[in-house]
Design a protein around this motif. Structure first.
Motif, PDB file in Angstrom:
ATOM      1  N   PRO A  31       0.803  -1.232   0.000  1.00 30.04           N
ATOM      2  CA  PRO A  31       0.000   0.000   0.000  1.00 30.04           C
ATOM      3  C   PRO A  31       0.829   1.271   0.000  1.00 30.04           C
ATOM      4  CG  PRO A  31      -0.923  -1.581   1.537  1.00 30.04           C
ATOM      5  CD  PRO A  31       0.395  -2.137   1.098  1.00 30.04           C
ATOM      6  N   LEU A  32       1.954   1.258   0.701  1.00 30.11           N
ATOM      7  CA  LEU A  32       2.823   2.443   0.726  1.00 30.11           C
ATOM      8  C   LEU A  32       3.365   2.738  -0.665  1.00 30.11           C
ATOM      9  CD1 LEU A  32       5.410   3.375   3.412  1.00 30.11           C
ATOM     10  CD2 LEU A  32       6.166   3.271   1.043  1.00 30.11           C
ATOM     11  N   ALA A  33       3.885   1.700  -1.338  1.00 31.93           N
ATOM     12  CA  ALA A  33       4.452   1.903  -2.672  1.00 31.93           C
ATOM     13  C   ALA A  33       3.388   2.315  -3.676  1.00 31.93           C
ATOM     14  CB  ALA A  33       5.154   0.616  -3.124  1.00 31.93           C
ATOM     15  N   ARG A  34       2.192   1.747  -3.581  1.00 32.19           N
ATOM     16  CA  ARG A  34       1.133   2.090  -4.532  1.00 32.19           C
ATOM     17  C   ARG A  34       0.632   3.514  -4.323  1.00 32.19           C
ATOM     18  NH1 ARG A  34      -1.851  -3.757  -3.557  1.00 32.19           N
ATOM     19  NH2 ARG A  34      -0.317  -5.003  -4.732  1.00 32.19           N
ATOM     20  N   ALA A  35       0.570   3.945  -3.073  1.00 34.76           N
ATOM     21  CA  ALA A  35       0.169   5.327  -2.819  1.00 34.76           C
ATOM     22  C   ALA A  35       1.191   6.306  -3.397  1.00 34.76           C
ATOM     23  CB  ALA A  35       0.002   5.551  -1.313  1.00 34.76           C
ATOM     24  N   ILE A  36       2.473   5.992  -3.254  1.00 29.10           N
ATOM     25  CA  ILE A  36       3.509   6.870  -3.796  1.00 29.10           C
ATOM     26  C   ILE A  36       3.447   6.890  -5.321  1.00 29.10           C
ATOM     27  CG2 ILE A  36       6.006   7.187  -4.014  1.00 29.10           C
ATOM     28  CD1 ILE A  36       6.310   6.137  -1.196  1.00 29.10           C
ATOM     29  N   LEU A  37       3.206   5.733  -5.944  1.00 25.81           N
ATOM     30  CA  LEU A  37       3.103   5.693  -7.406  1.00 25.81           C
ATOM     31  C   LEU A  37       1.944   6.549  -7.899  1.00 25.81           C
ATOM     32  CD1 LEU A  37       3.793   1.934  -8.266  1.00 25.81           C
ATOM     33  CD2 LEU A  37       5.277   3.891  -8.665  1.00 25.81           C
ATOM     34  N   GLY A  38       0.794   6.436  -7.248  1.00 21.68           N
ATOM     35  CA  GLY A  38      -0.346   7.253  -7.659  1.00 21.68           C
ATOM     36  C   GLY A  38      -0.084   8.737  -7.481  1.00 21.68           C
ATOM     37  N   GLY A  39       0.565   9.105  -6.385  1.00 21.15           N
ATOM     38  CA  GLY A  39       0.891  10.512  -6.164  1.00 21.15           C
ATOM     39  C   GLY A  39       1.888  11.047  -7.174  1.00 21.15           C
ATOM     40  N   LEU A  40       2.860  10.227  -7.555  1.00 17.12           N
ATOM     41  CA  LEU A  40       3.833  10.669  -8.548  1.00 17.12           C
ATOM     42  C   LEU A  40       3.195  10.842  -9.924  1.00 17.12           C
ATOM     43  CD1 LEU A  40       6.925   8.466  -7.589  1.00 17.12           C
ATOM     44  CD2 LEU A  40       6.715  10.941  -7.341  1.00 17.12           C
ATOM     45  N   MET A  41       2.307   9.946 -10.290  1.00 23.86           N
ATOM     46  CA  MET A  41       1.667  10.033 -11.603  1.00 23.86           C
ATOM     47  C   MET A  41       0.787  11.272 -11.728  1.00 23.86           C
ATOM     48  SD  MET A  41       0.683   6.009 -12.156  1.00 23.86           S
ATOM     49  CE  MET A  41      -0.160   6.321 -13.695  1.00 23.86           C
ATOM     50  N   ALA A  42       0.166  11.674 -10.630  1.00 28.30           N
ATOM     51  CA  ALA A  42      -0.663  12.881 -10.678  1.00 28.30           C
ATOM     52  C   ALA A  42       0.139  14.136 -10.381  1.00 28.30           C
ATOM     53  CB  ALA A  42      -1.819  12.761  -9.674  1.00 28.30           C
ATOM     54  N   GLY A  43       1.173  14.021  -9.557  1.00 26.07           N
ATOM     55  CA  GLY A  43       1.906  15.201  -9.127  1.00 26.07           C
ATOM     56  C   GLY A  43       2.936  15.711 -10.107  1.00 26.07           C
ATOM     57  N   GLU A  44       3.485  14.836 -10.938  1.00 27.28           N
ATOM     58  CA  GLU A  44       4.512  15.289 -11.884  1.00 27.28           C
ATOM     59  C   GLU A  44       3.944  16.254 -12.925  1.00 27.28           C
ATOM     60  OE1 GLU A  44       8.432  15.532 -13.278  1.00 27.28           O
ATOM     61  OE2 GLU A  44       7.480  14.921 -11.406  1.00 27.28           O
ATOM     62  N   PRO A  45       2.812  15.958 -13.580  1.00 25.42           N
ATOM     63  CA  PRO A  45       2.233  16.971 -14.480  1.00 25.42           C
ATOM     64  C   PRO A  45       1.839  18.250 -13.750  1.00 25.42           C
ATOM     65  CG  PRO A  45       1.289  14.806 -14.913  1.00 25.42           C
ATOM     66  CD  PRO A  45       2.069  14.685 -13.653  1.00 25.42           C
ATOM     67  N   ALA A  46       1.393  18.121 -12.504  1.00 23.07           N
ATOM     68  CA  ALA A  46       1.025  19.319 -11.747  1.00 23.07           C
ATOM     69  C   ALA A  46       2.247  20.191 -11.485  1.00 23.07           C
ATOM     70  CB  ALA A  46       0.359  18.926 -10.428  1.00 23.07           C
ATOM     71  N   THR A  47       3.390  19.567 -11.205  1.00 27.28           N
ATOM     72  CA  THR A  47       4.609  20.345 -10.956  1.00 27.28           C
ATOM     73  C   THR A  47       5.083  21.055 -12.220  1.00 27.28           C
ATOM     74  OG1 THR A  47       5.266  18.772  -9.243  1.00 27.28           O
ATOM     75  CG2 THR A  47       6.984  20.203 -10.123  1.00 27.28           C
ATOM     76  N   LEU A  48       5.000  20.381 -13.355  1.00 26.07           N
ATOM     77  CA  LEU A  48       5.555  20.933 -14.594  1.00 26.07           C
ATOM     78  C   LEU A  48       4.605  21.895 -15.307  1.00 26.07           C
ATOM     79  CD1 LEU A  48       7.262  17.731 -16.049  1.00 26.07           C
ATOM     80  CD2 LEU A  48       8.312  19.590 -14.770  1.00 26.07           C
TER      81      LEU A  48
END
Length: 261
Positions: free
Chosen positions: A206-223
């Motif tokens: 669950p920890l790794a999957r939560a981080i993966l989901g956050g990265l997939m949504a957060g990277e476009p938001a950052t850029l």
């Protein structure tokens, strides 16, 4: 408190503790009235017949054990997340000398968290202590990446006298590589844990999957979202952008030319 108790023990198999606790809550709620502090129910008096239900004084129904520890842990994690966001905000206020720039940075955090729940839903993972830890981790990763871009834009405004739009465009063009490399490194590092192929590795999935989901949504938001928000909210003071270093260099060059002449 030296009160007699009757313990009813349950075992959870094939389902997560949170959903089983919700079902138990619905069943127990039929036999009592919720207490004012929300810590349990006052059961109805079984000796009172008829449609009127009277709470039995001196008795209480509570859910304890792992359920109570889970509730306490969730409360502590959410409290820690809120305090960490507050601390990061005021640290960035002191760093950038602005109240709006940290707001632009923290605005990316909810967008990153929006990718966590869909990832947990798709993978059939419950929201538990491990996934909440992943949410806290993703907040730290995204704040670090957004600060990398916004702080450089602030430096460009101070030293080169650029407008906010010019500064964030130049900062985004220069910082896109380190931000993307950091996100990709974290993304690929979490894939083995998210797959949970080895025995016992499902505990950290669950920890790794939560981080993966956050990265997939957060990277476009950052850029994309952060530069647009920075350009819209950050304004130059009256009189236009200042160019202190450029003026100093011109004065120094002028003095040298006069001296040589």
């Amino acid at each position: 408190n030296i009160q007699p108790t009757i313990d009813l023990t349950m075992g959870v198999l094939g389902r997560d503790l949170g959903h089983v606790s919700d079902d138990v809550n619905k069943i127990v709620a039929k036999f009592g009235v919720p207490t004012q502090d929300g810590g349990g129910w006052n059961p109805y008096d079984p000796d009172v017949t008829g449609d009127k239900k009277v709470p039995l004084k001196g008795s209480r129904i509570v859910l304890s054990g792992e359920y109570r520890r889970m509730q306490d842990t969730f409360g502590a994690l959410f409290g820690g997340l809120g305090l960490s966001l507050l601390l990061m905000y005021f640290l960035m206020v002191a760093l950038d000398k602005s109240f709006l720039v940290p707001f632009c940075v923290l605005f990316v955090v909810p967008i990153s968290l929006a990718g966590v729940l869909p990832m947990l839903y798709v993978t059939g993972t419950a929201l538990n202590v491990q996934s909440l830890l992943g949410i806290i981790f993703i907040v730290g990763i995204k704040v670090a990446n957004t600060v990398l871009m916004s702080d450089y834009a602030q430096e460009l405004r101070r030293h080169e006298g650029l407008t906010p739009t010019q500064a964030i465009r130049k900062a985004a063009a220069i910082r896109v590589r380190p931000i993307t490399m950091t996100a990709l490194a974290a993304f690929f590092a979490m894939i083995p844990g998210a797959l949970a192929l080895e025995r016992g590795s499902e505990a950290n999935a669950p920890l790794a999957r939560a981080i993966l989901g956050g990265l997939m949504a957060g990277e476009p938001a950052t850029l994309f979202v952060l530069p647009a928000l920075y350009s819209l909210l950050i304004k130059d003071p009256p009189g236009g952008p200042s160019r202190p270093h450029a003026d100093e260099s011109q004065d120094e060059s002028g003095d040298e030319e006069v001296y040589e002449a």
